[in-house]
Design an enzyme around this catalytic site. Structure first.
Site, PDB file in Angstrom:
ATOM      1  N   ARG A  51       0.881  -1.167  -0.074  1.00 12.40           N
ATOM      2  CA  ARG A  51      -0.188  -0.025   0.169  1.00 12.40           C
ATOM      3  C   ARG A  51       0.828   1.341  -0.049  1.00 12.40           C
ATOM      4  O   ARG A  51       1.961   1.031   0.333  1.00 12.40           O
ATOM      5  CB  ARG A  51      -0.862   0.021   1.374  1.00 12.40           C
ATOM      6  CG  ARG A  51      -2.419   0.512   1.186  1.00 12.40           C
ATOM      7  CD  ARG A  51      -3.067   0.174   2.289  1.00 12.40           C
ATOM      8  NE  ARG A  51      -2.703   0.758   3.329  1.00 12.40           N
ATOM      9  CZ  ARG A  51      -3.087   1.816   3.820  1.00 12.40           C
ATOM     10  NH1 ARG A  51      -3.749   2.511   3.378  1.00 12.40           N
ATOM     11  NH2 ARG A  51      -2.676   2.494   5.028  1.00 12.40           N
ATOM     12  N   LYS A  81       4.438  -8.191  12.028  1.00 15.97           N
ATOM     13  CA  LYS A  81       3.745  -8.258  10.695  1.00 15.97           C
ATOM     14  C   LYS A  81       3.765  -9.684  10.032  1.00 15.97           C
ATOM     15  O   LYS A  81       5.037 -10.026   9.699  1.00 15.97           O
ATOM     16  CB  LYS A  81       4.005  -7.286   9.728  1.00 15.97           C
ATOM     17  CG  LYS A  81       3.238  -7.157   8.527  1.00 15.97           C
ATOM     18  CD  LYS A  81       3.438  -5.649   7.811  1.00 15.97           C
ATOM     19  CE  LYS A  81       2.690  -5.697   6.483  1.00 15.97           C
ATOM     20  NZ  LYS A  81       2.459  -4.570   5.764  1.00 15.97           N
ATOM     21  N   ARG A 123       0.258   4.219  12.411  1.00 16.02           N
ATOM     22  CA  ARG A 123       1.044   3.537  13.459  1.00 16.02           C
ATOM     23  C   ARG A 123       0.949   3.678  14.871  1.00 16.02           C
ATOM     24  O   ARG A 123       0.500   4.672  15.508  1.00 16.02           O
ATOM     25  CB  ARG A 123       2.396   4.108  13.058  1.00 16.02           C
ATOM     26  CG  ARG A 123       2.949   4.037  11.735  1.00 16.02           C
ATOM     27  CD  ARG A 123       4.407   4.591  11.506  1.00 16.02           C
ATOM     28  NE  ARG A 123       4.693   6.198  11.651  1.00 16.02           N
ATOM     29  CZ  ARG A 123       5.219   6.883  12.535  1.00 16.02           C
ATOM     30  NH1 ARG A 123       5.813   6.099  13.778  1.00 16.02           N
ATOM     31  NH2 ARG A 123       4.847   7.955  12.720  1.00 16.02           N
TER      32      ARG A 123
HETATM   33  O1  LIG Z   1       1.426  -4.705   3.237  1.00 17.21           O
HETATM   34  C1  LIG Z   1       1.048  -4.023   2.230  1.00 17.21           C
HETATM   35  O2  LIG Z   1       1.004  -2.891   2.163  1.00 17.21           O
HETATM   36  C2  LIG Z   1       0.147  -5.006   1.161  1.00 17.21           C
HETATM   37  C3  LIG Z   1       0.945  -6.035   0.804  1.00 17.21           C
HETATM   38  C4  LIG Z   1       0.360  -6.701  -0.387  1.00 17.21           C
HETATM   39  C5  LIG Z   1       1.358  -7.549  -1.349  1.00 17.21           C
HETATM   40  C6  LIG Z   1       0.563  -8.500  -2.013  1.00 17.21           C
HETATM   41  S1  LIG Z   1       1.683  -9.833  -2.669  1.00 17.21           S
HETATM   42  C7  LIG Z   1       0.662 -10.240  -3.848  1.00 17.21           C
HETATM   43  C8  LIG Z   1      -0.003  -9.084  -4.515  1.00 17.21           C
HETATM   44  N1  LIG Z   1       0.944  -8.428  -5.379  1.00 17.21           N
HETATM   45  C9  LIG Z   1       1.924  -7.146  -5.186  1.00 17.21           C
HETATM   46  O3  LIG Z   1       2.387  -6.782  -5.868  1.00 17.21           O
HETATM   47  N2  LIG Z   1       1.140  -7.073  -3.903  1.00 17.21           N
HETATM   48  C10 LIG Z   1      -0.113  -7.967  -3.314  1.00 17.21           C
END
Ligand SMILES: O=C(O)CCCC[C@@H]1SC[C@@H]2NC(=O)N[C@@H]21
Length: 273
Positions: free
Chosen positions: A64, A134, A266
């Site tokens: 994100r 996490k 946070r």
């Molecule tokens: O923690 C976050 O900000 C979200 C992470 C999301 C990662 C997943 S892995 C599969 C899909 N492809 C990506 O590039 N991102 C999501």
């Protein structure tokens, strides 16, 4: 489905999910830039089919707020589910996805005093093990698309979960892995456990929205009762989420409903007793 040999047992992985995913294409790639990017690319060319795209390795995984999502080969579960959806209200979708994932991975919350960490949810899109570790995250994107009943949005739900906690050096948060929940959990097993209920949860969300899931989110809400710092400089006491999925934060200026997807939250180091 493509069945290129990878370190995971691709056949087992496919068998774990495809009989349970009627109407979905299941595709397994050894490597792709990002499963979300790939499905969004396809959507832009009109390919808006229901699909589960799994990969063992992303070369440009995204999180994100434009962050990178890095995961080690074989040490993570990385997939995106793409499908046309047309809910009356989209708010709370990432929370509903989080609830579904958490329930699949840890159906029973640990009882008080039990020596198991609670698998919790950190608004709006993170899965954490209690103790601020996490485990994974969710990235949801949408494109305009065409569904069986006419025009709708095509939604891409990307999920990244650590299988083993990666080495923590240089990371902003302490990581956890699926094996911290259950030492027997590997990527194919977790995928088989997660995806079919997730599809059901999405169908339910499309019909009923976030409100029916709200109490289950509250059970796993790791920010509840904690002081949170918002990236816009504000801080306050997190007081759960509203029926629309907005985070309620009691600030010196009053109760604030945080909905903006460009706000990062946070928690401060210590919970408030
Ligand atoms: O923690 C976050 O900000 C979200 C992470 C999301 C990662 C997943 S892995 C599969 C899909 N492809 C990506 O590039 N991102 C999501």
């Amino acid at each position: 489905m493509s069945l290129t040999p990878i370190r995971w047992p691709a056949e087992a992985l496919w068998q774990a999910v495809s009989p349970l995913l009627e109407g979905f294409t299941v595709e397994i790639l050894p490597e792709v830039d990002s499963t979300n990017t790939e499905l969004m690319r396809r959507a832009r060319t009109g390919r808006c089919e229901p699909i589960l795209l799994v990969t063992e390795h992303q070369t440009a995984g995204r999180g994100r707020l434009g962050r990178q999502w890095v995961s080690g080969i074989g040490d993570s579960l990385t997939f995106s589910l793409g499908l046309p959806m047309s809910p009356a209200d989209w708010s709370g979708l990432s929370l509903a996805v989080g609830v579904s994932l958490a329930q699949s991975l840890q159906p029973q919350l640990p009882a008080a005093g039990e020596d198991r960490a609670r698998l919790g949810l950190k608004w709006p899109n993170d899965l954490w093990l209690e103790g601020d570790r996490k485990l994974g995250g969710i990235l949801i994107e949408t494109a305009s698309g065409v569904g069986p009943g006419g025009p709708s949005r095509y939604v891409v739900i990307g999920v990244g979960l650590n299988v083993r906690a990666p080495a923590g050096e240089g990371l902003s948060t302490t990581p956890a892995g699926l094996r911290d929940i259950d030492p027997a959990l590997d990527a194919p097993t977790a995928l088989g456990r997660i995806v079919p209920p997730l599809v059901q949860a999405l169908l339910a969300f499309e019909q009923h929205g976030f409100a029916p899931v709200r109490a289950r989110f509250a059970e796993r809400d790791l920010l509840q009762g904690r002081i949170v710092n918002l990236s816009d400089g504000l801080s306050g006491l997190a007081q759960g989420v509203g029926p629309d999925g907005a985070l309620r934060v009691q600030t010196p200026g009053g109760l604030r409903a945080v909905t903006s997807s460009d706000i990062s939250v946070r928690p401060q180091a210590e919970p408030i007793s």
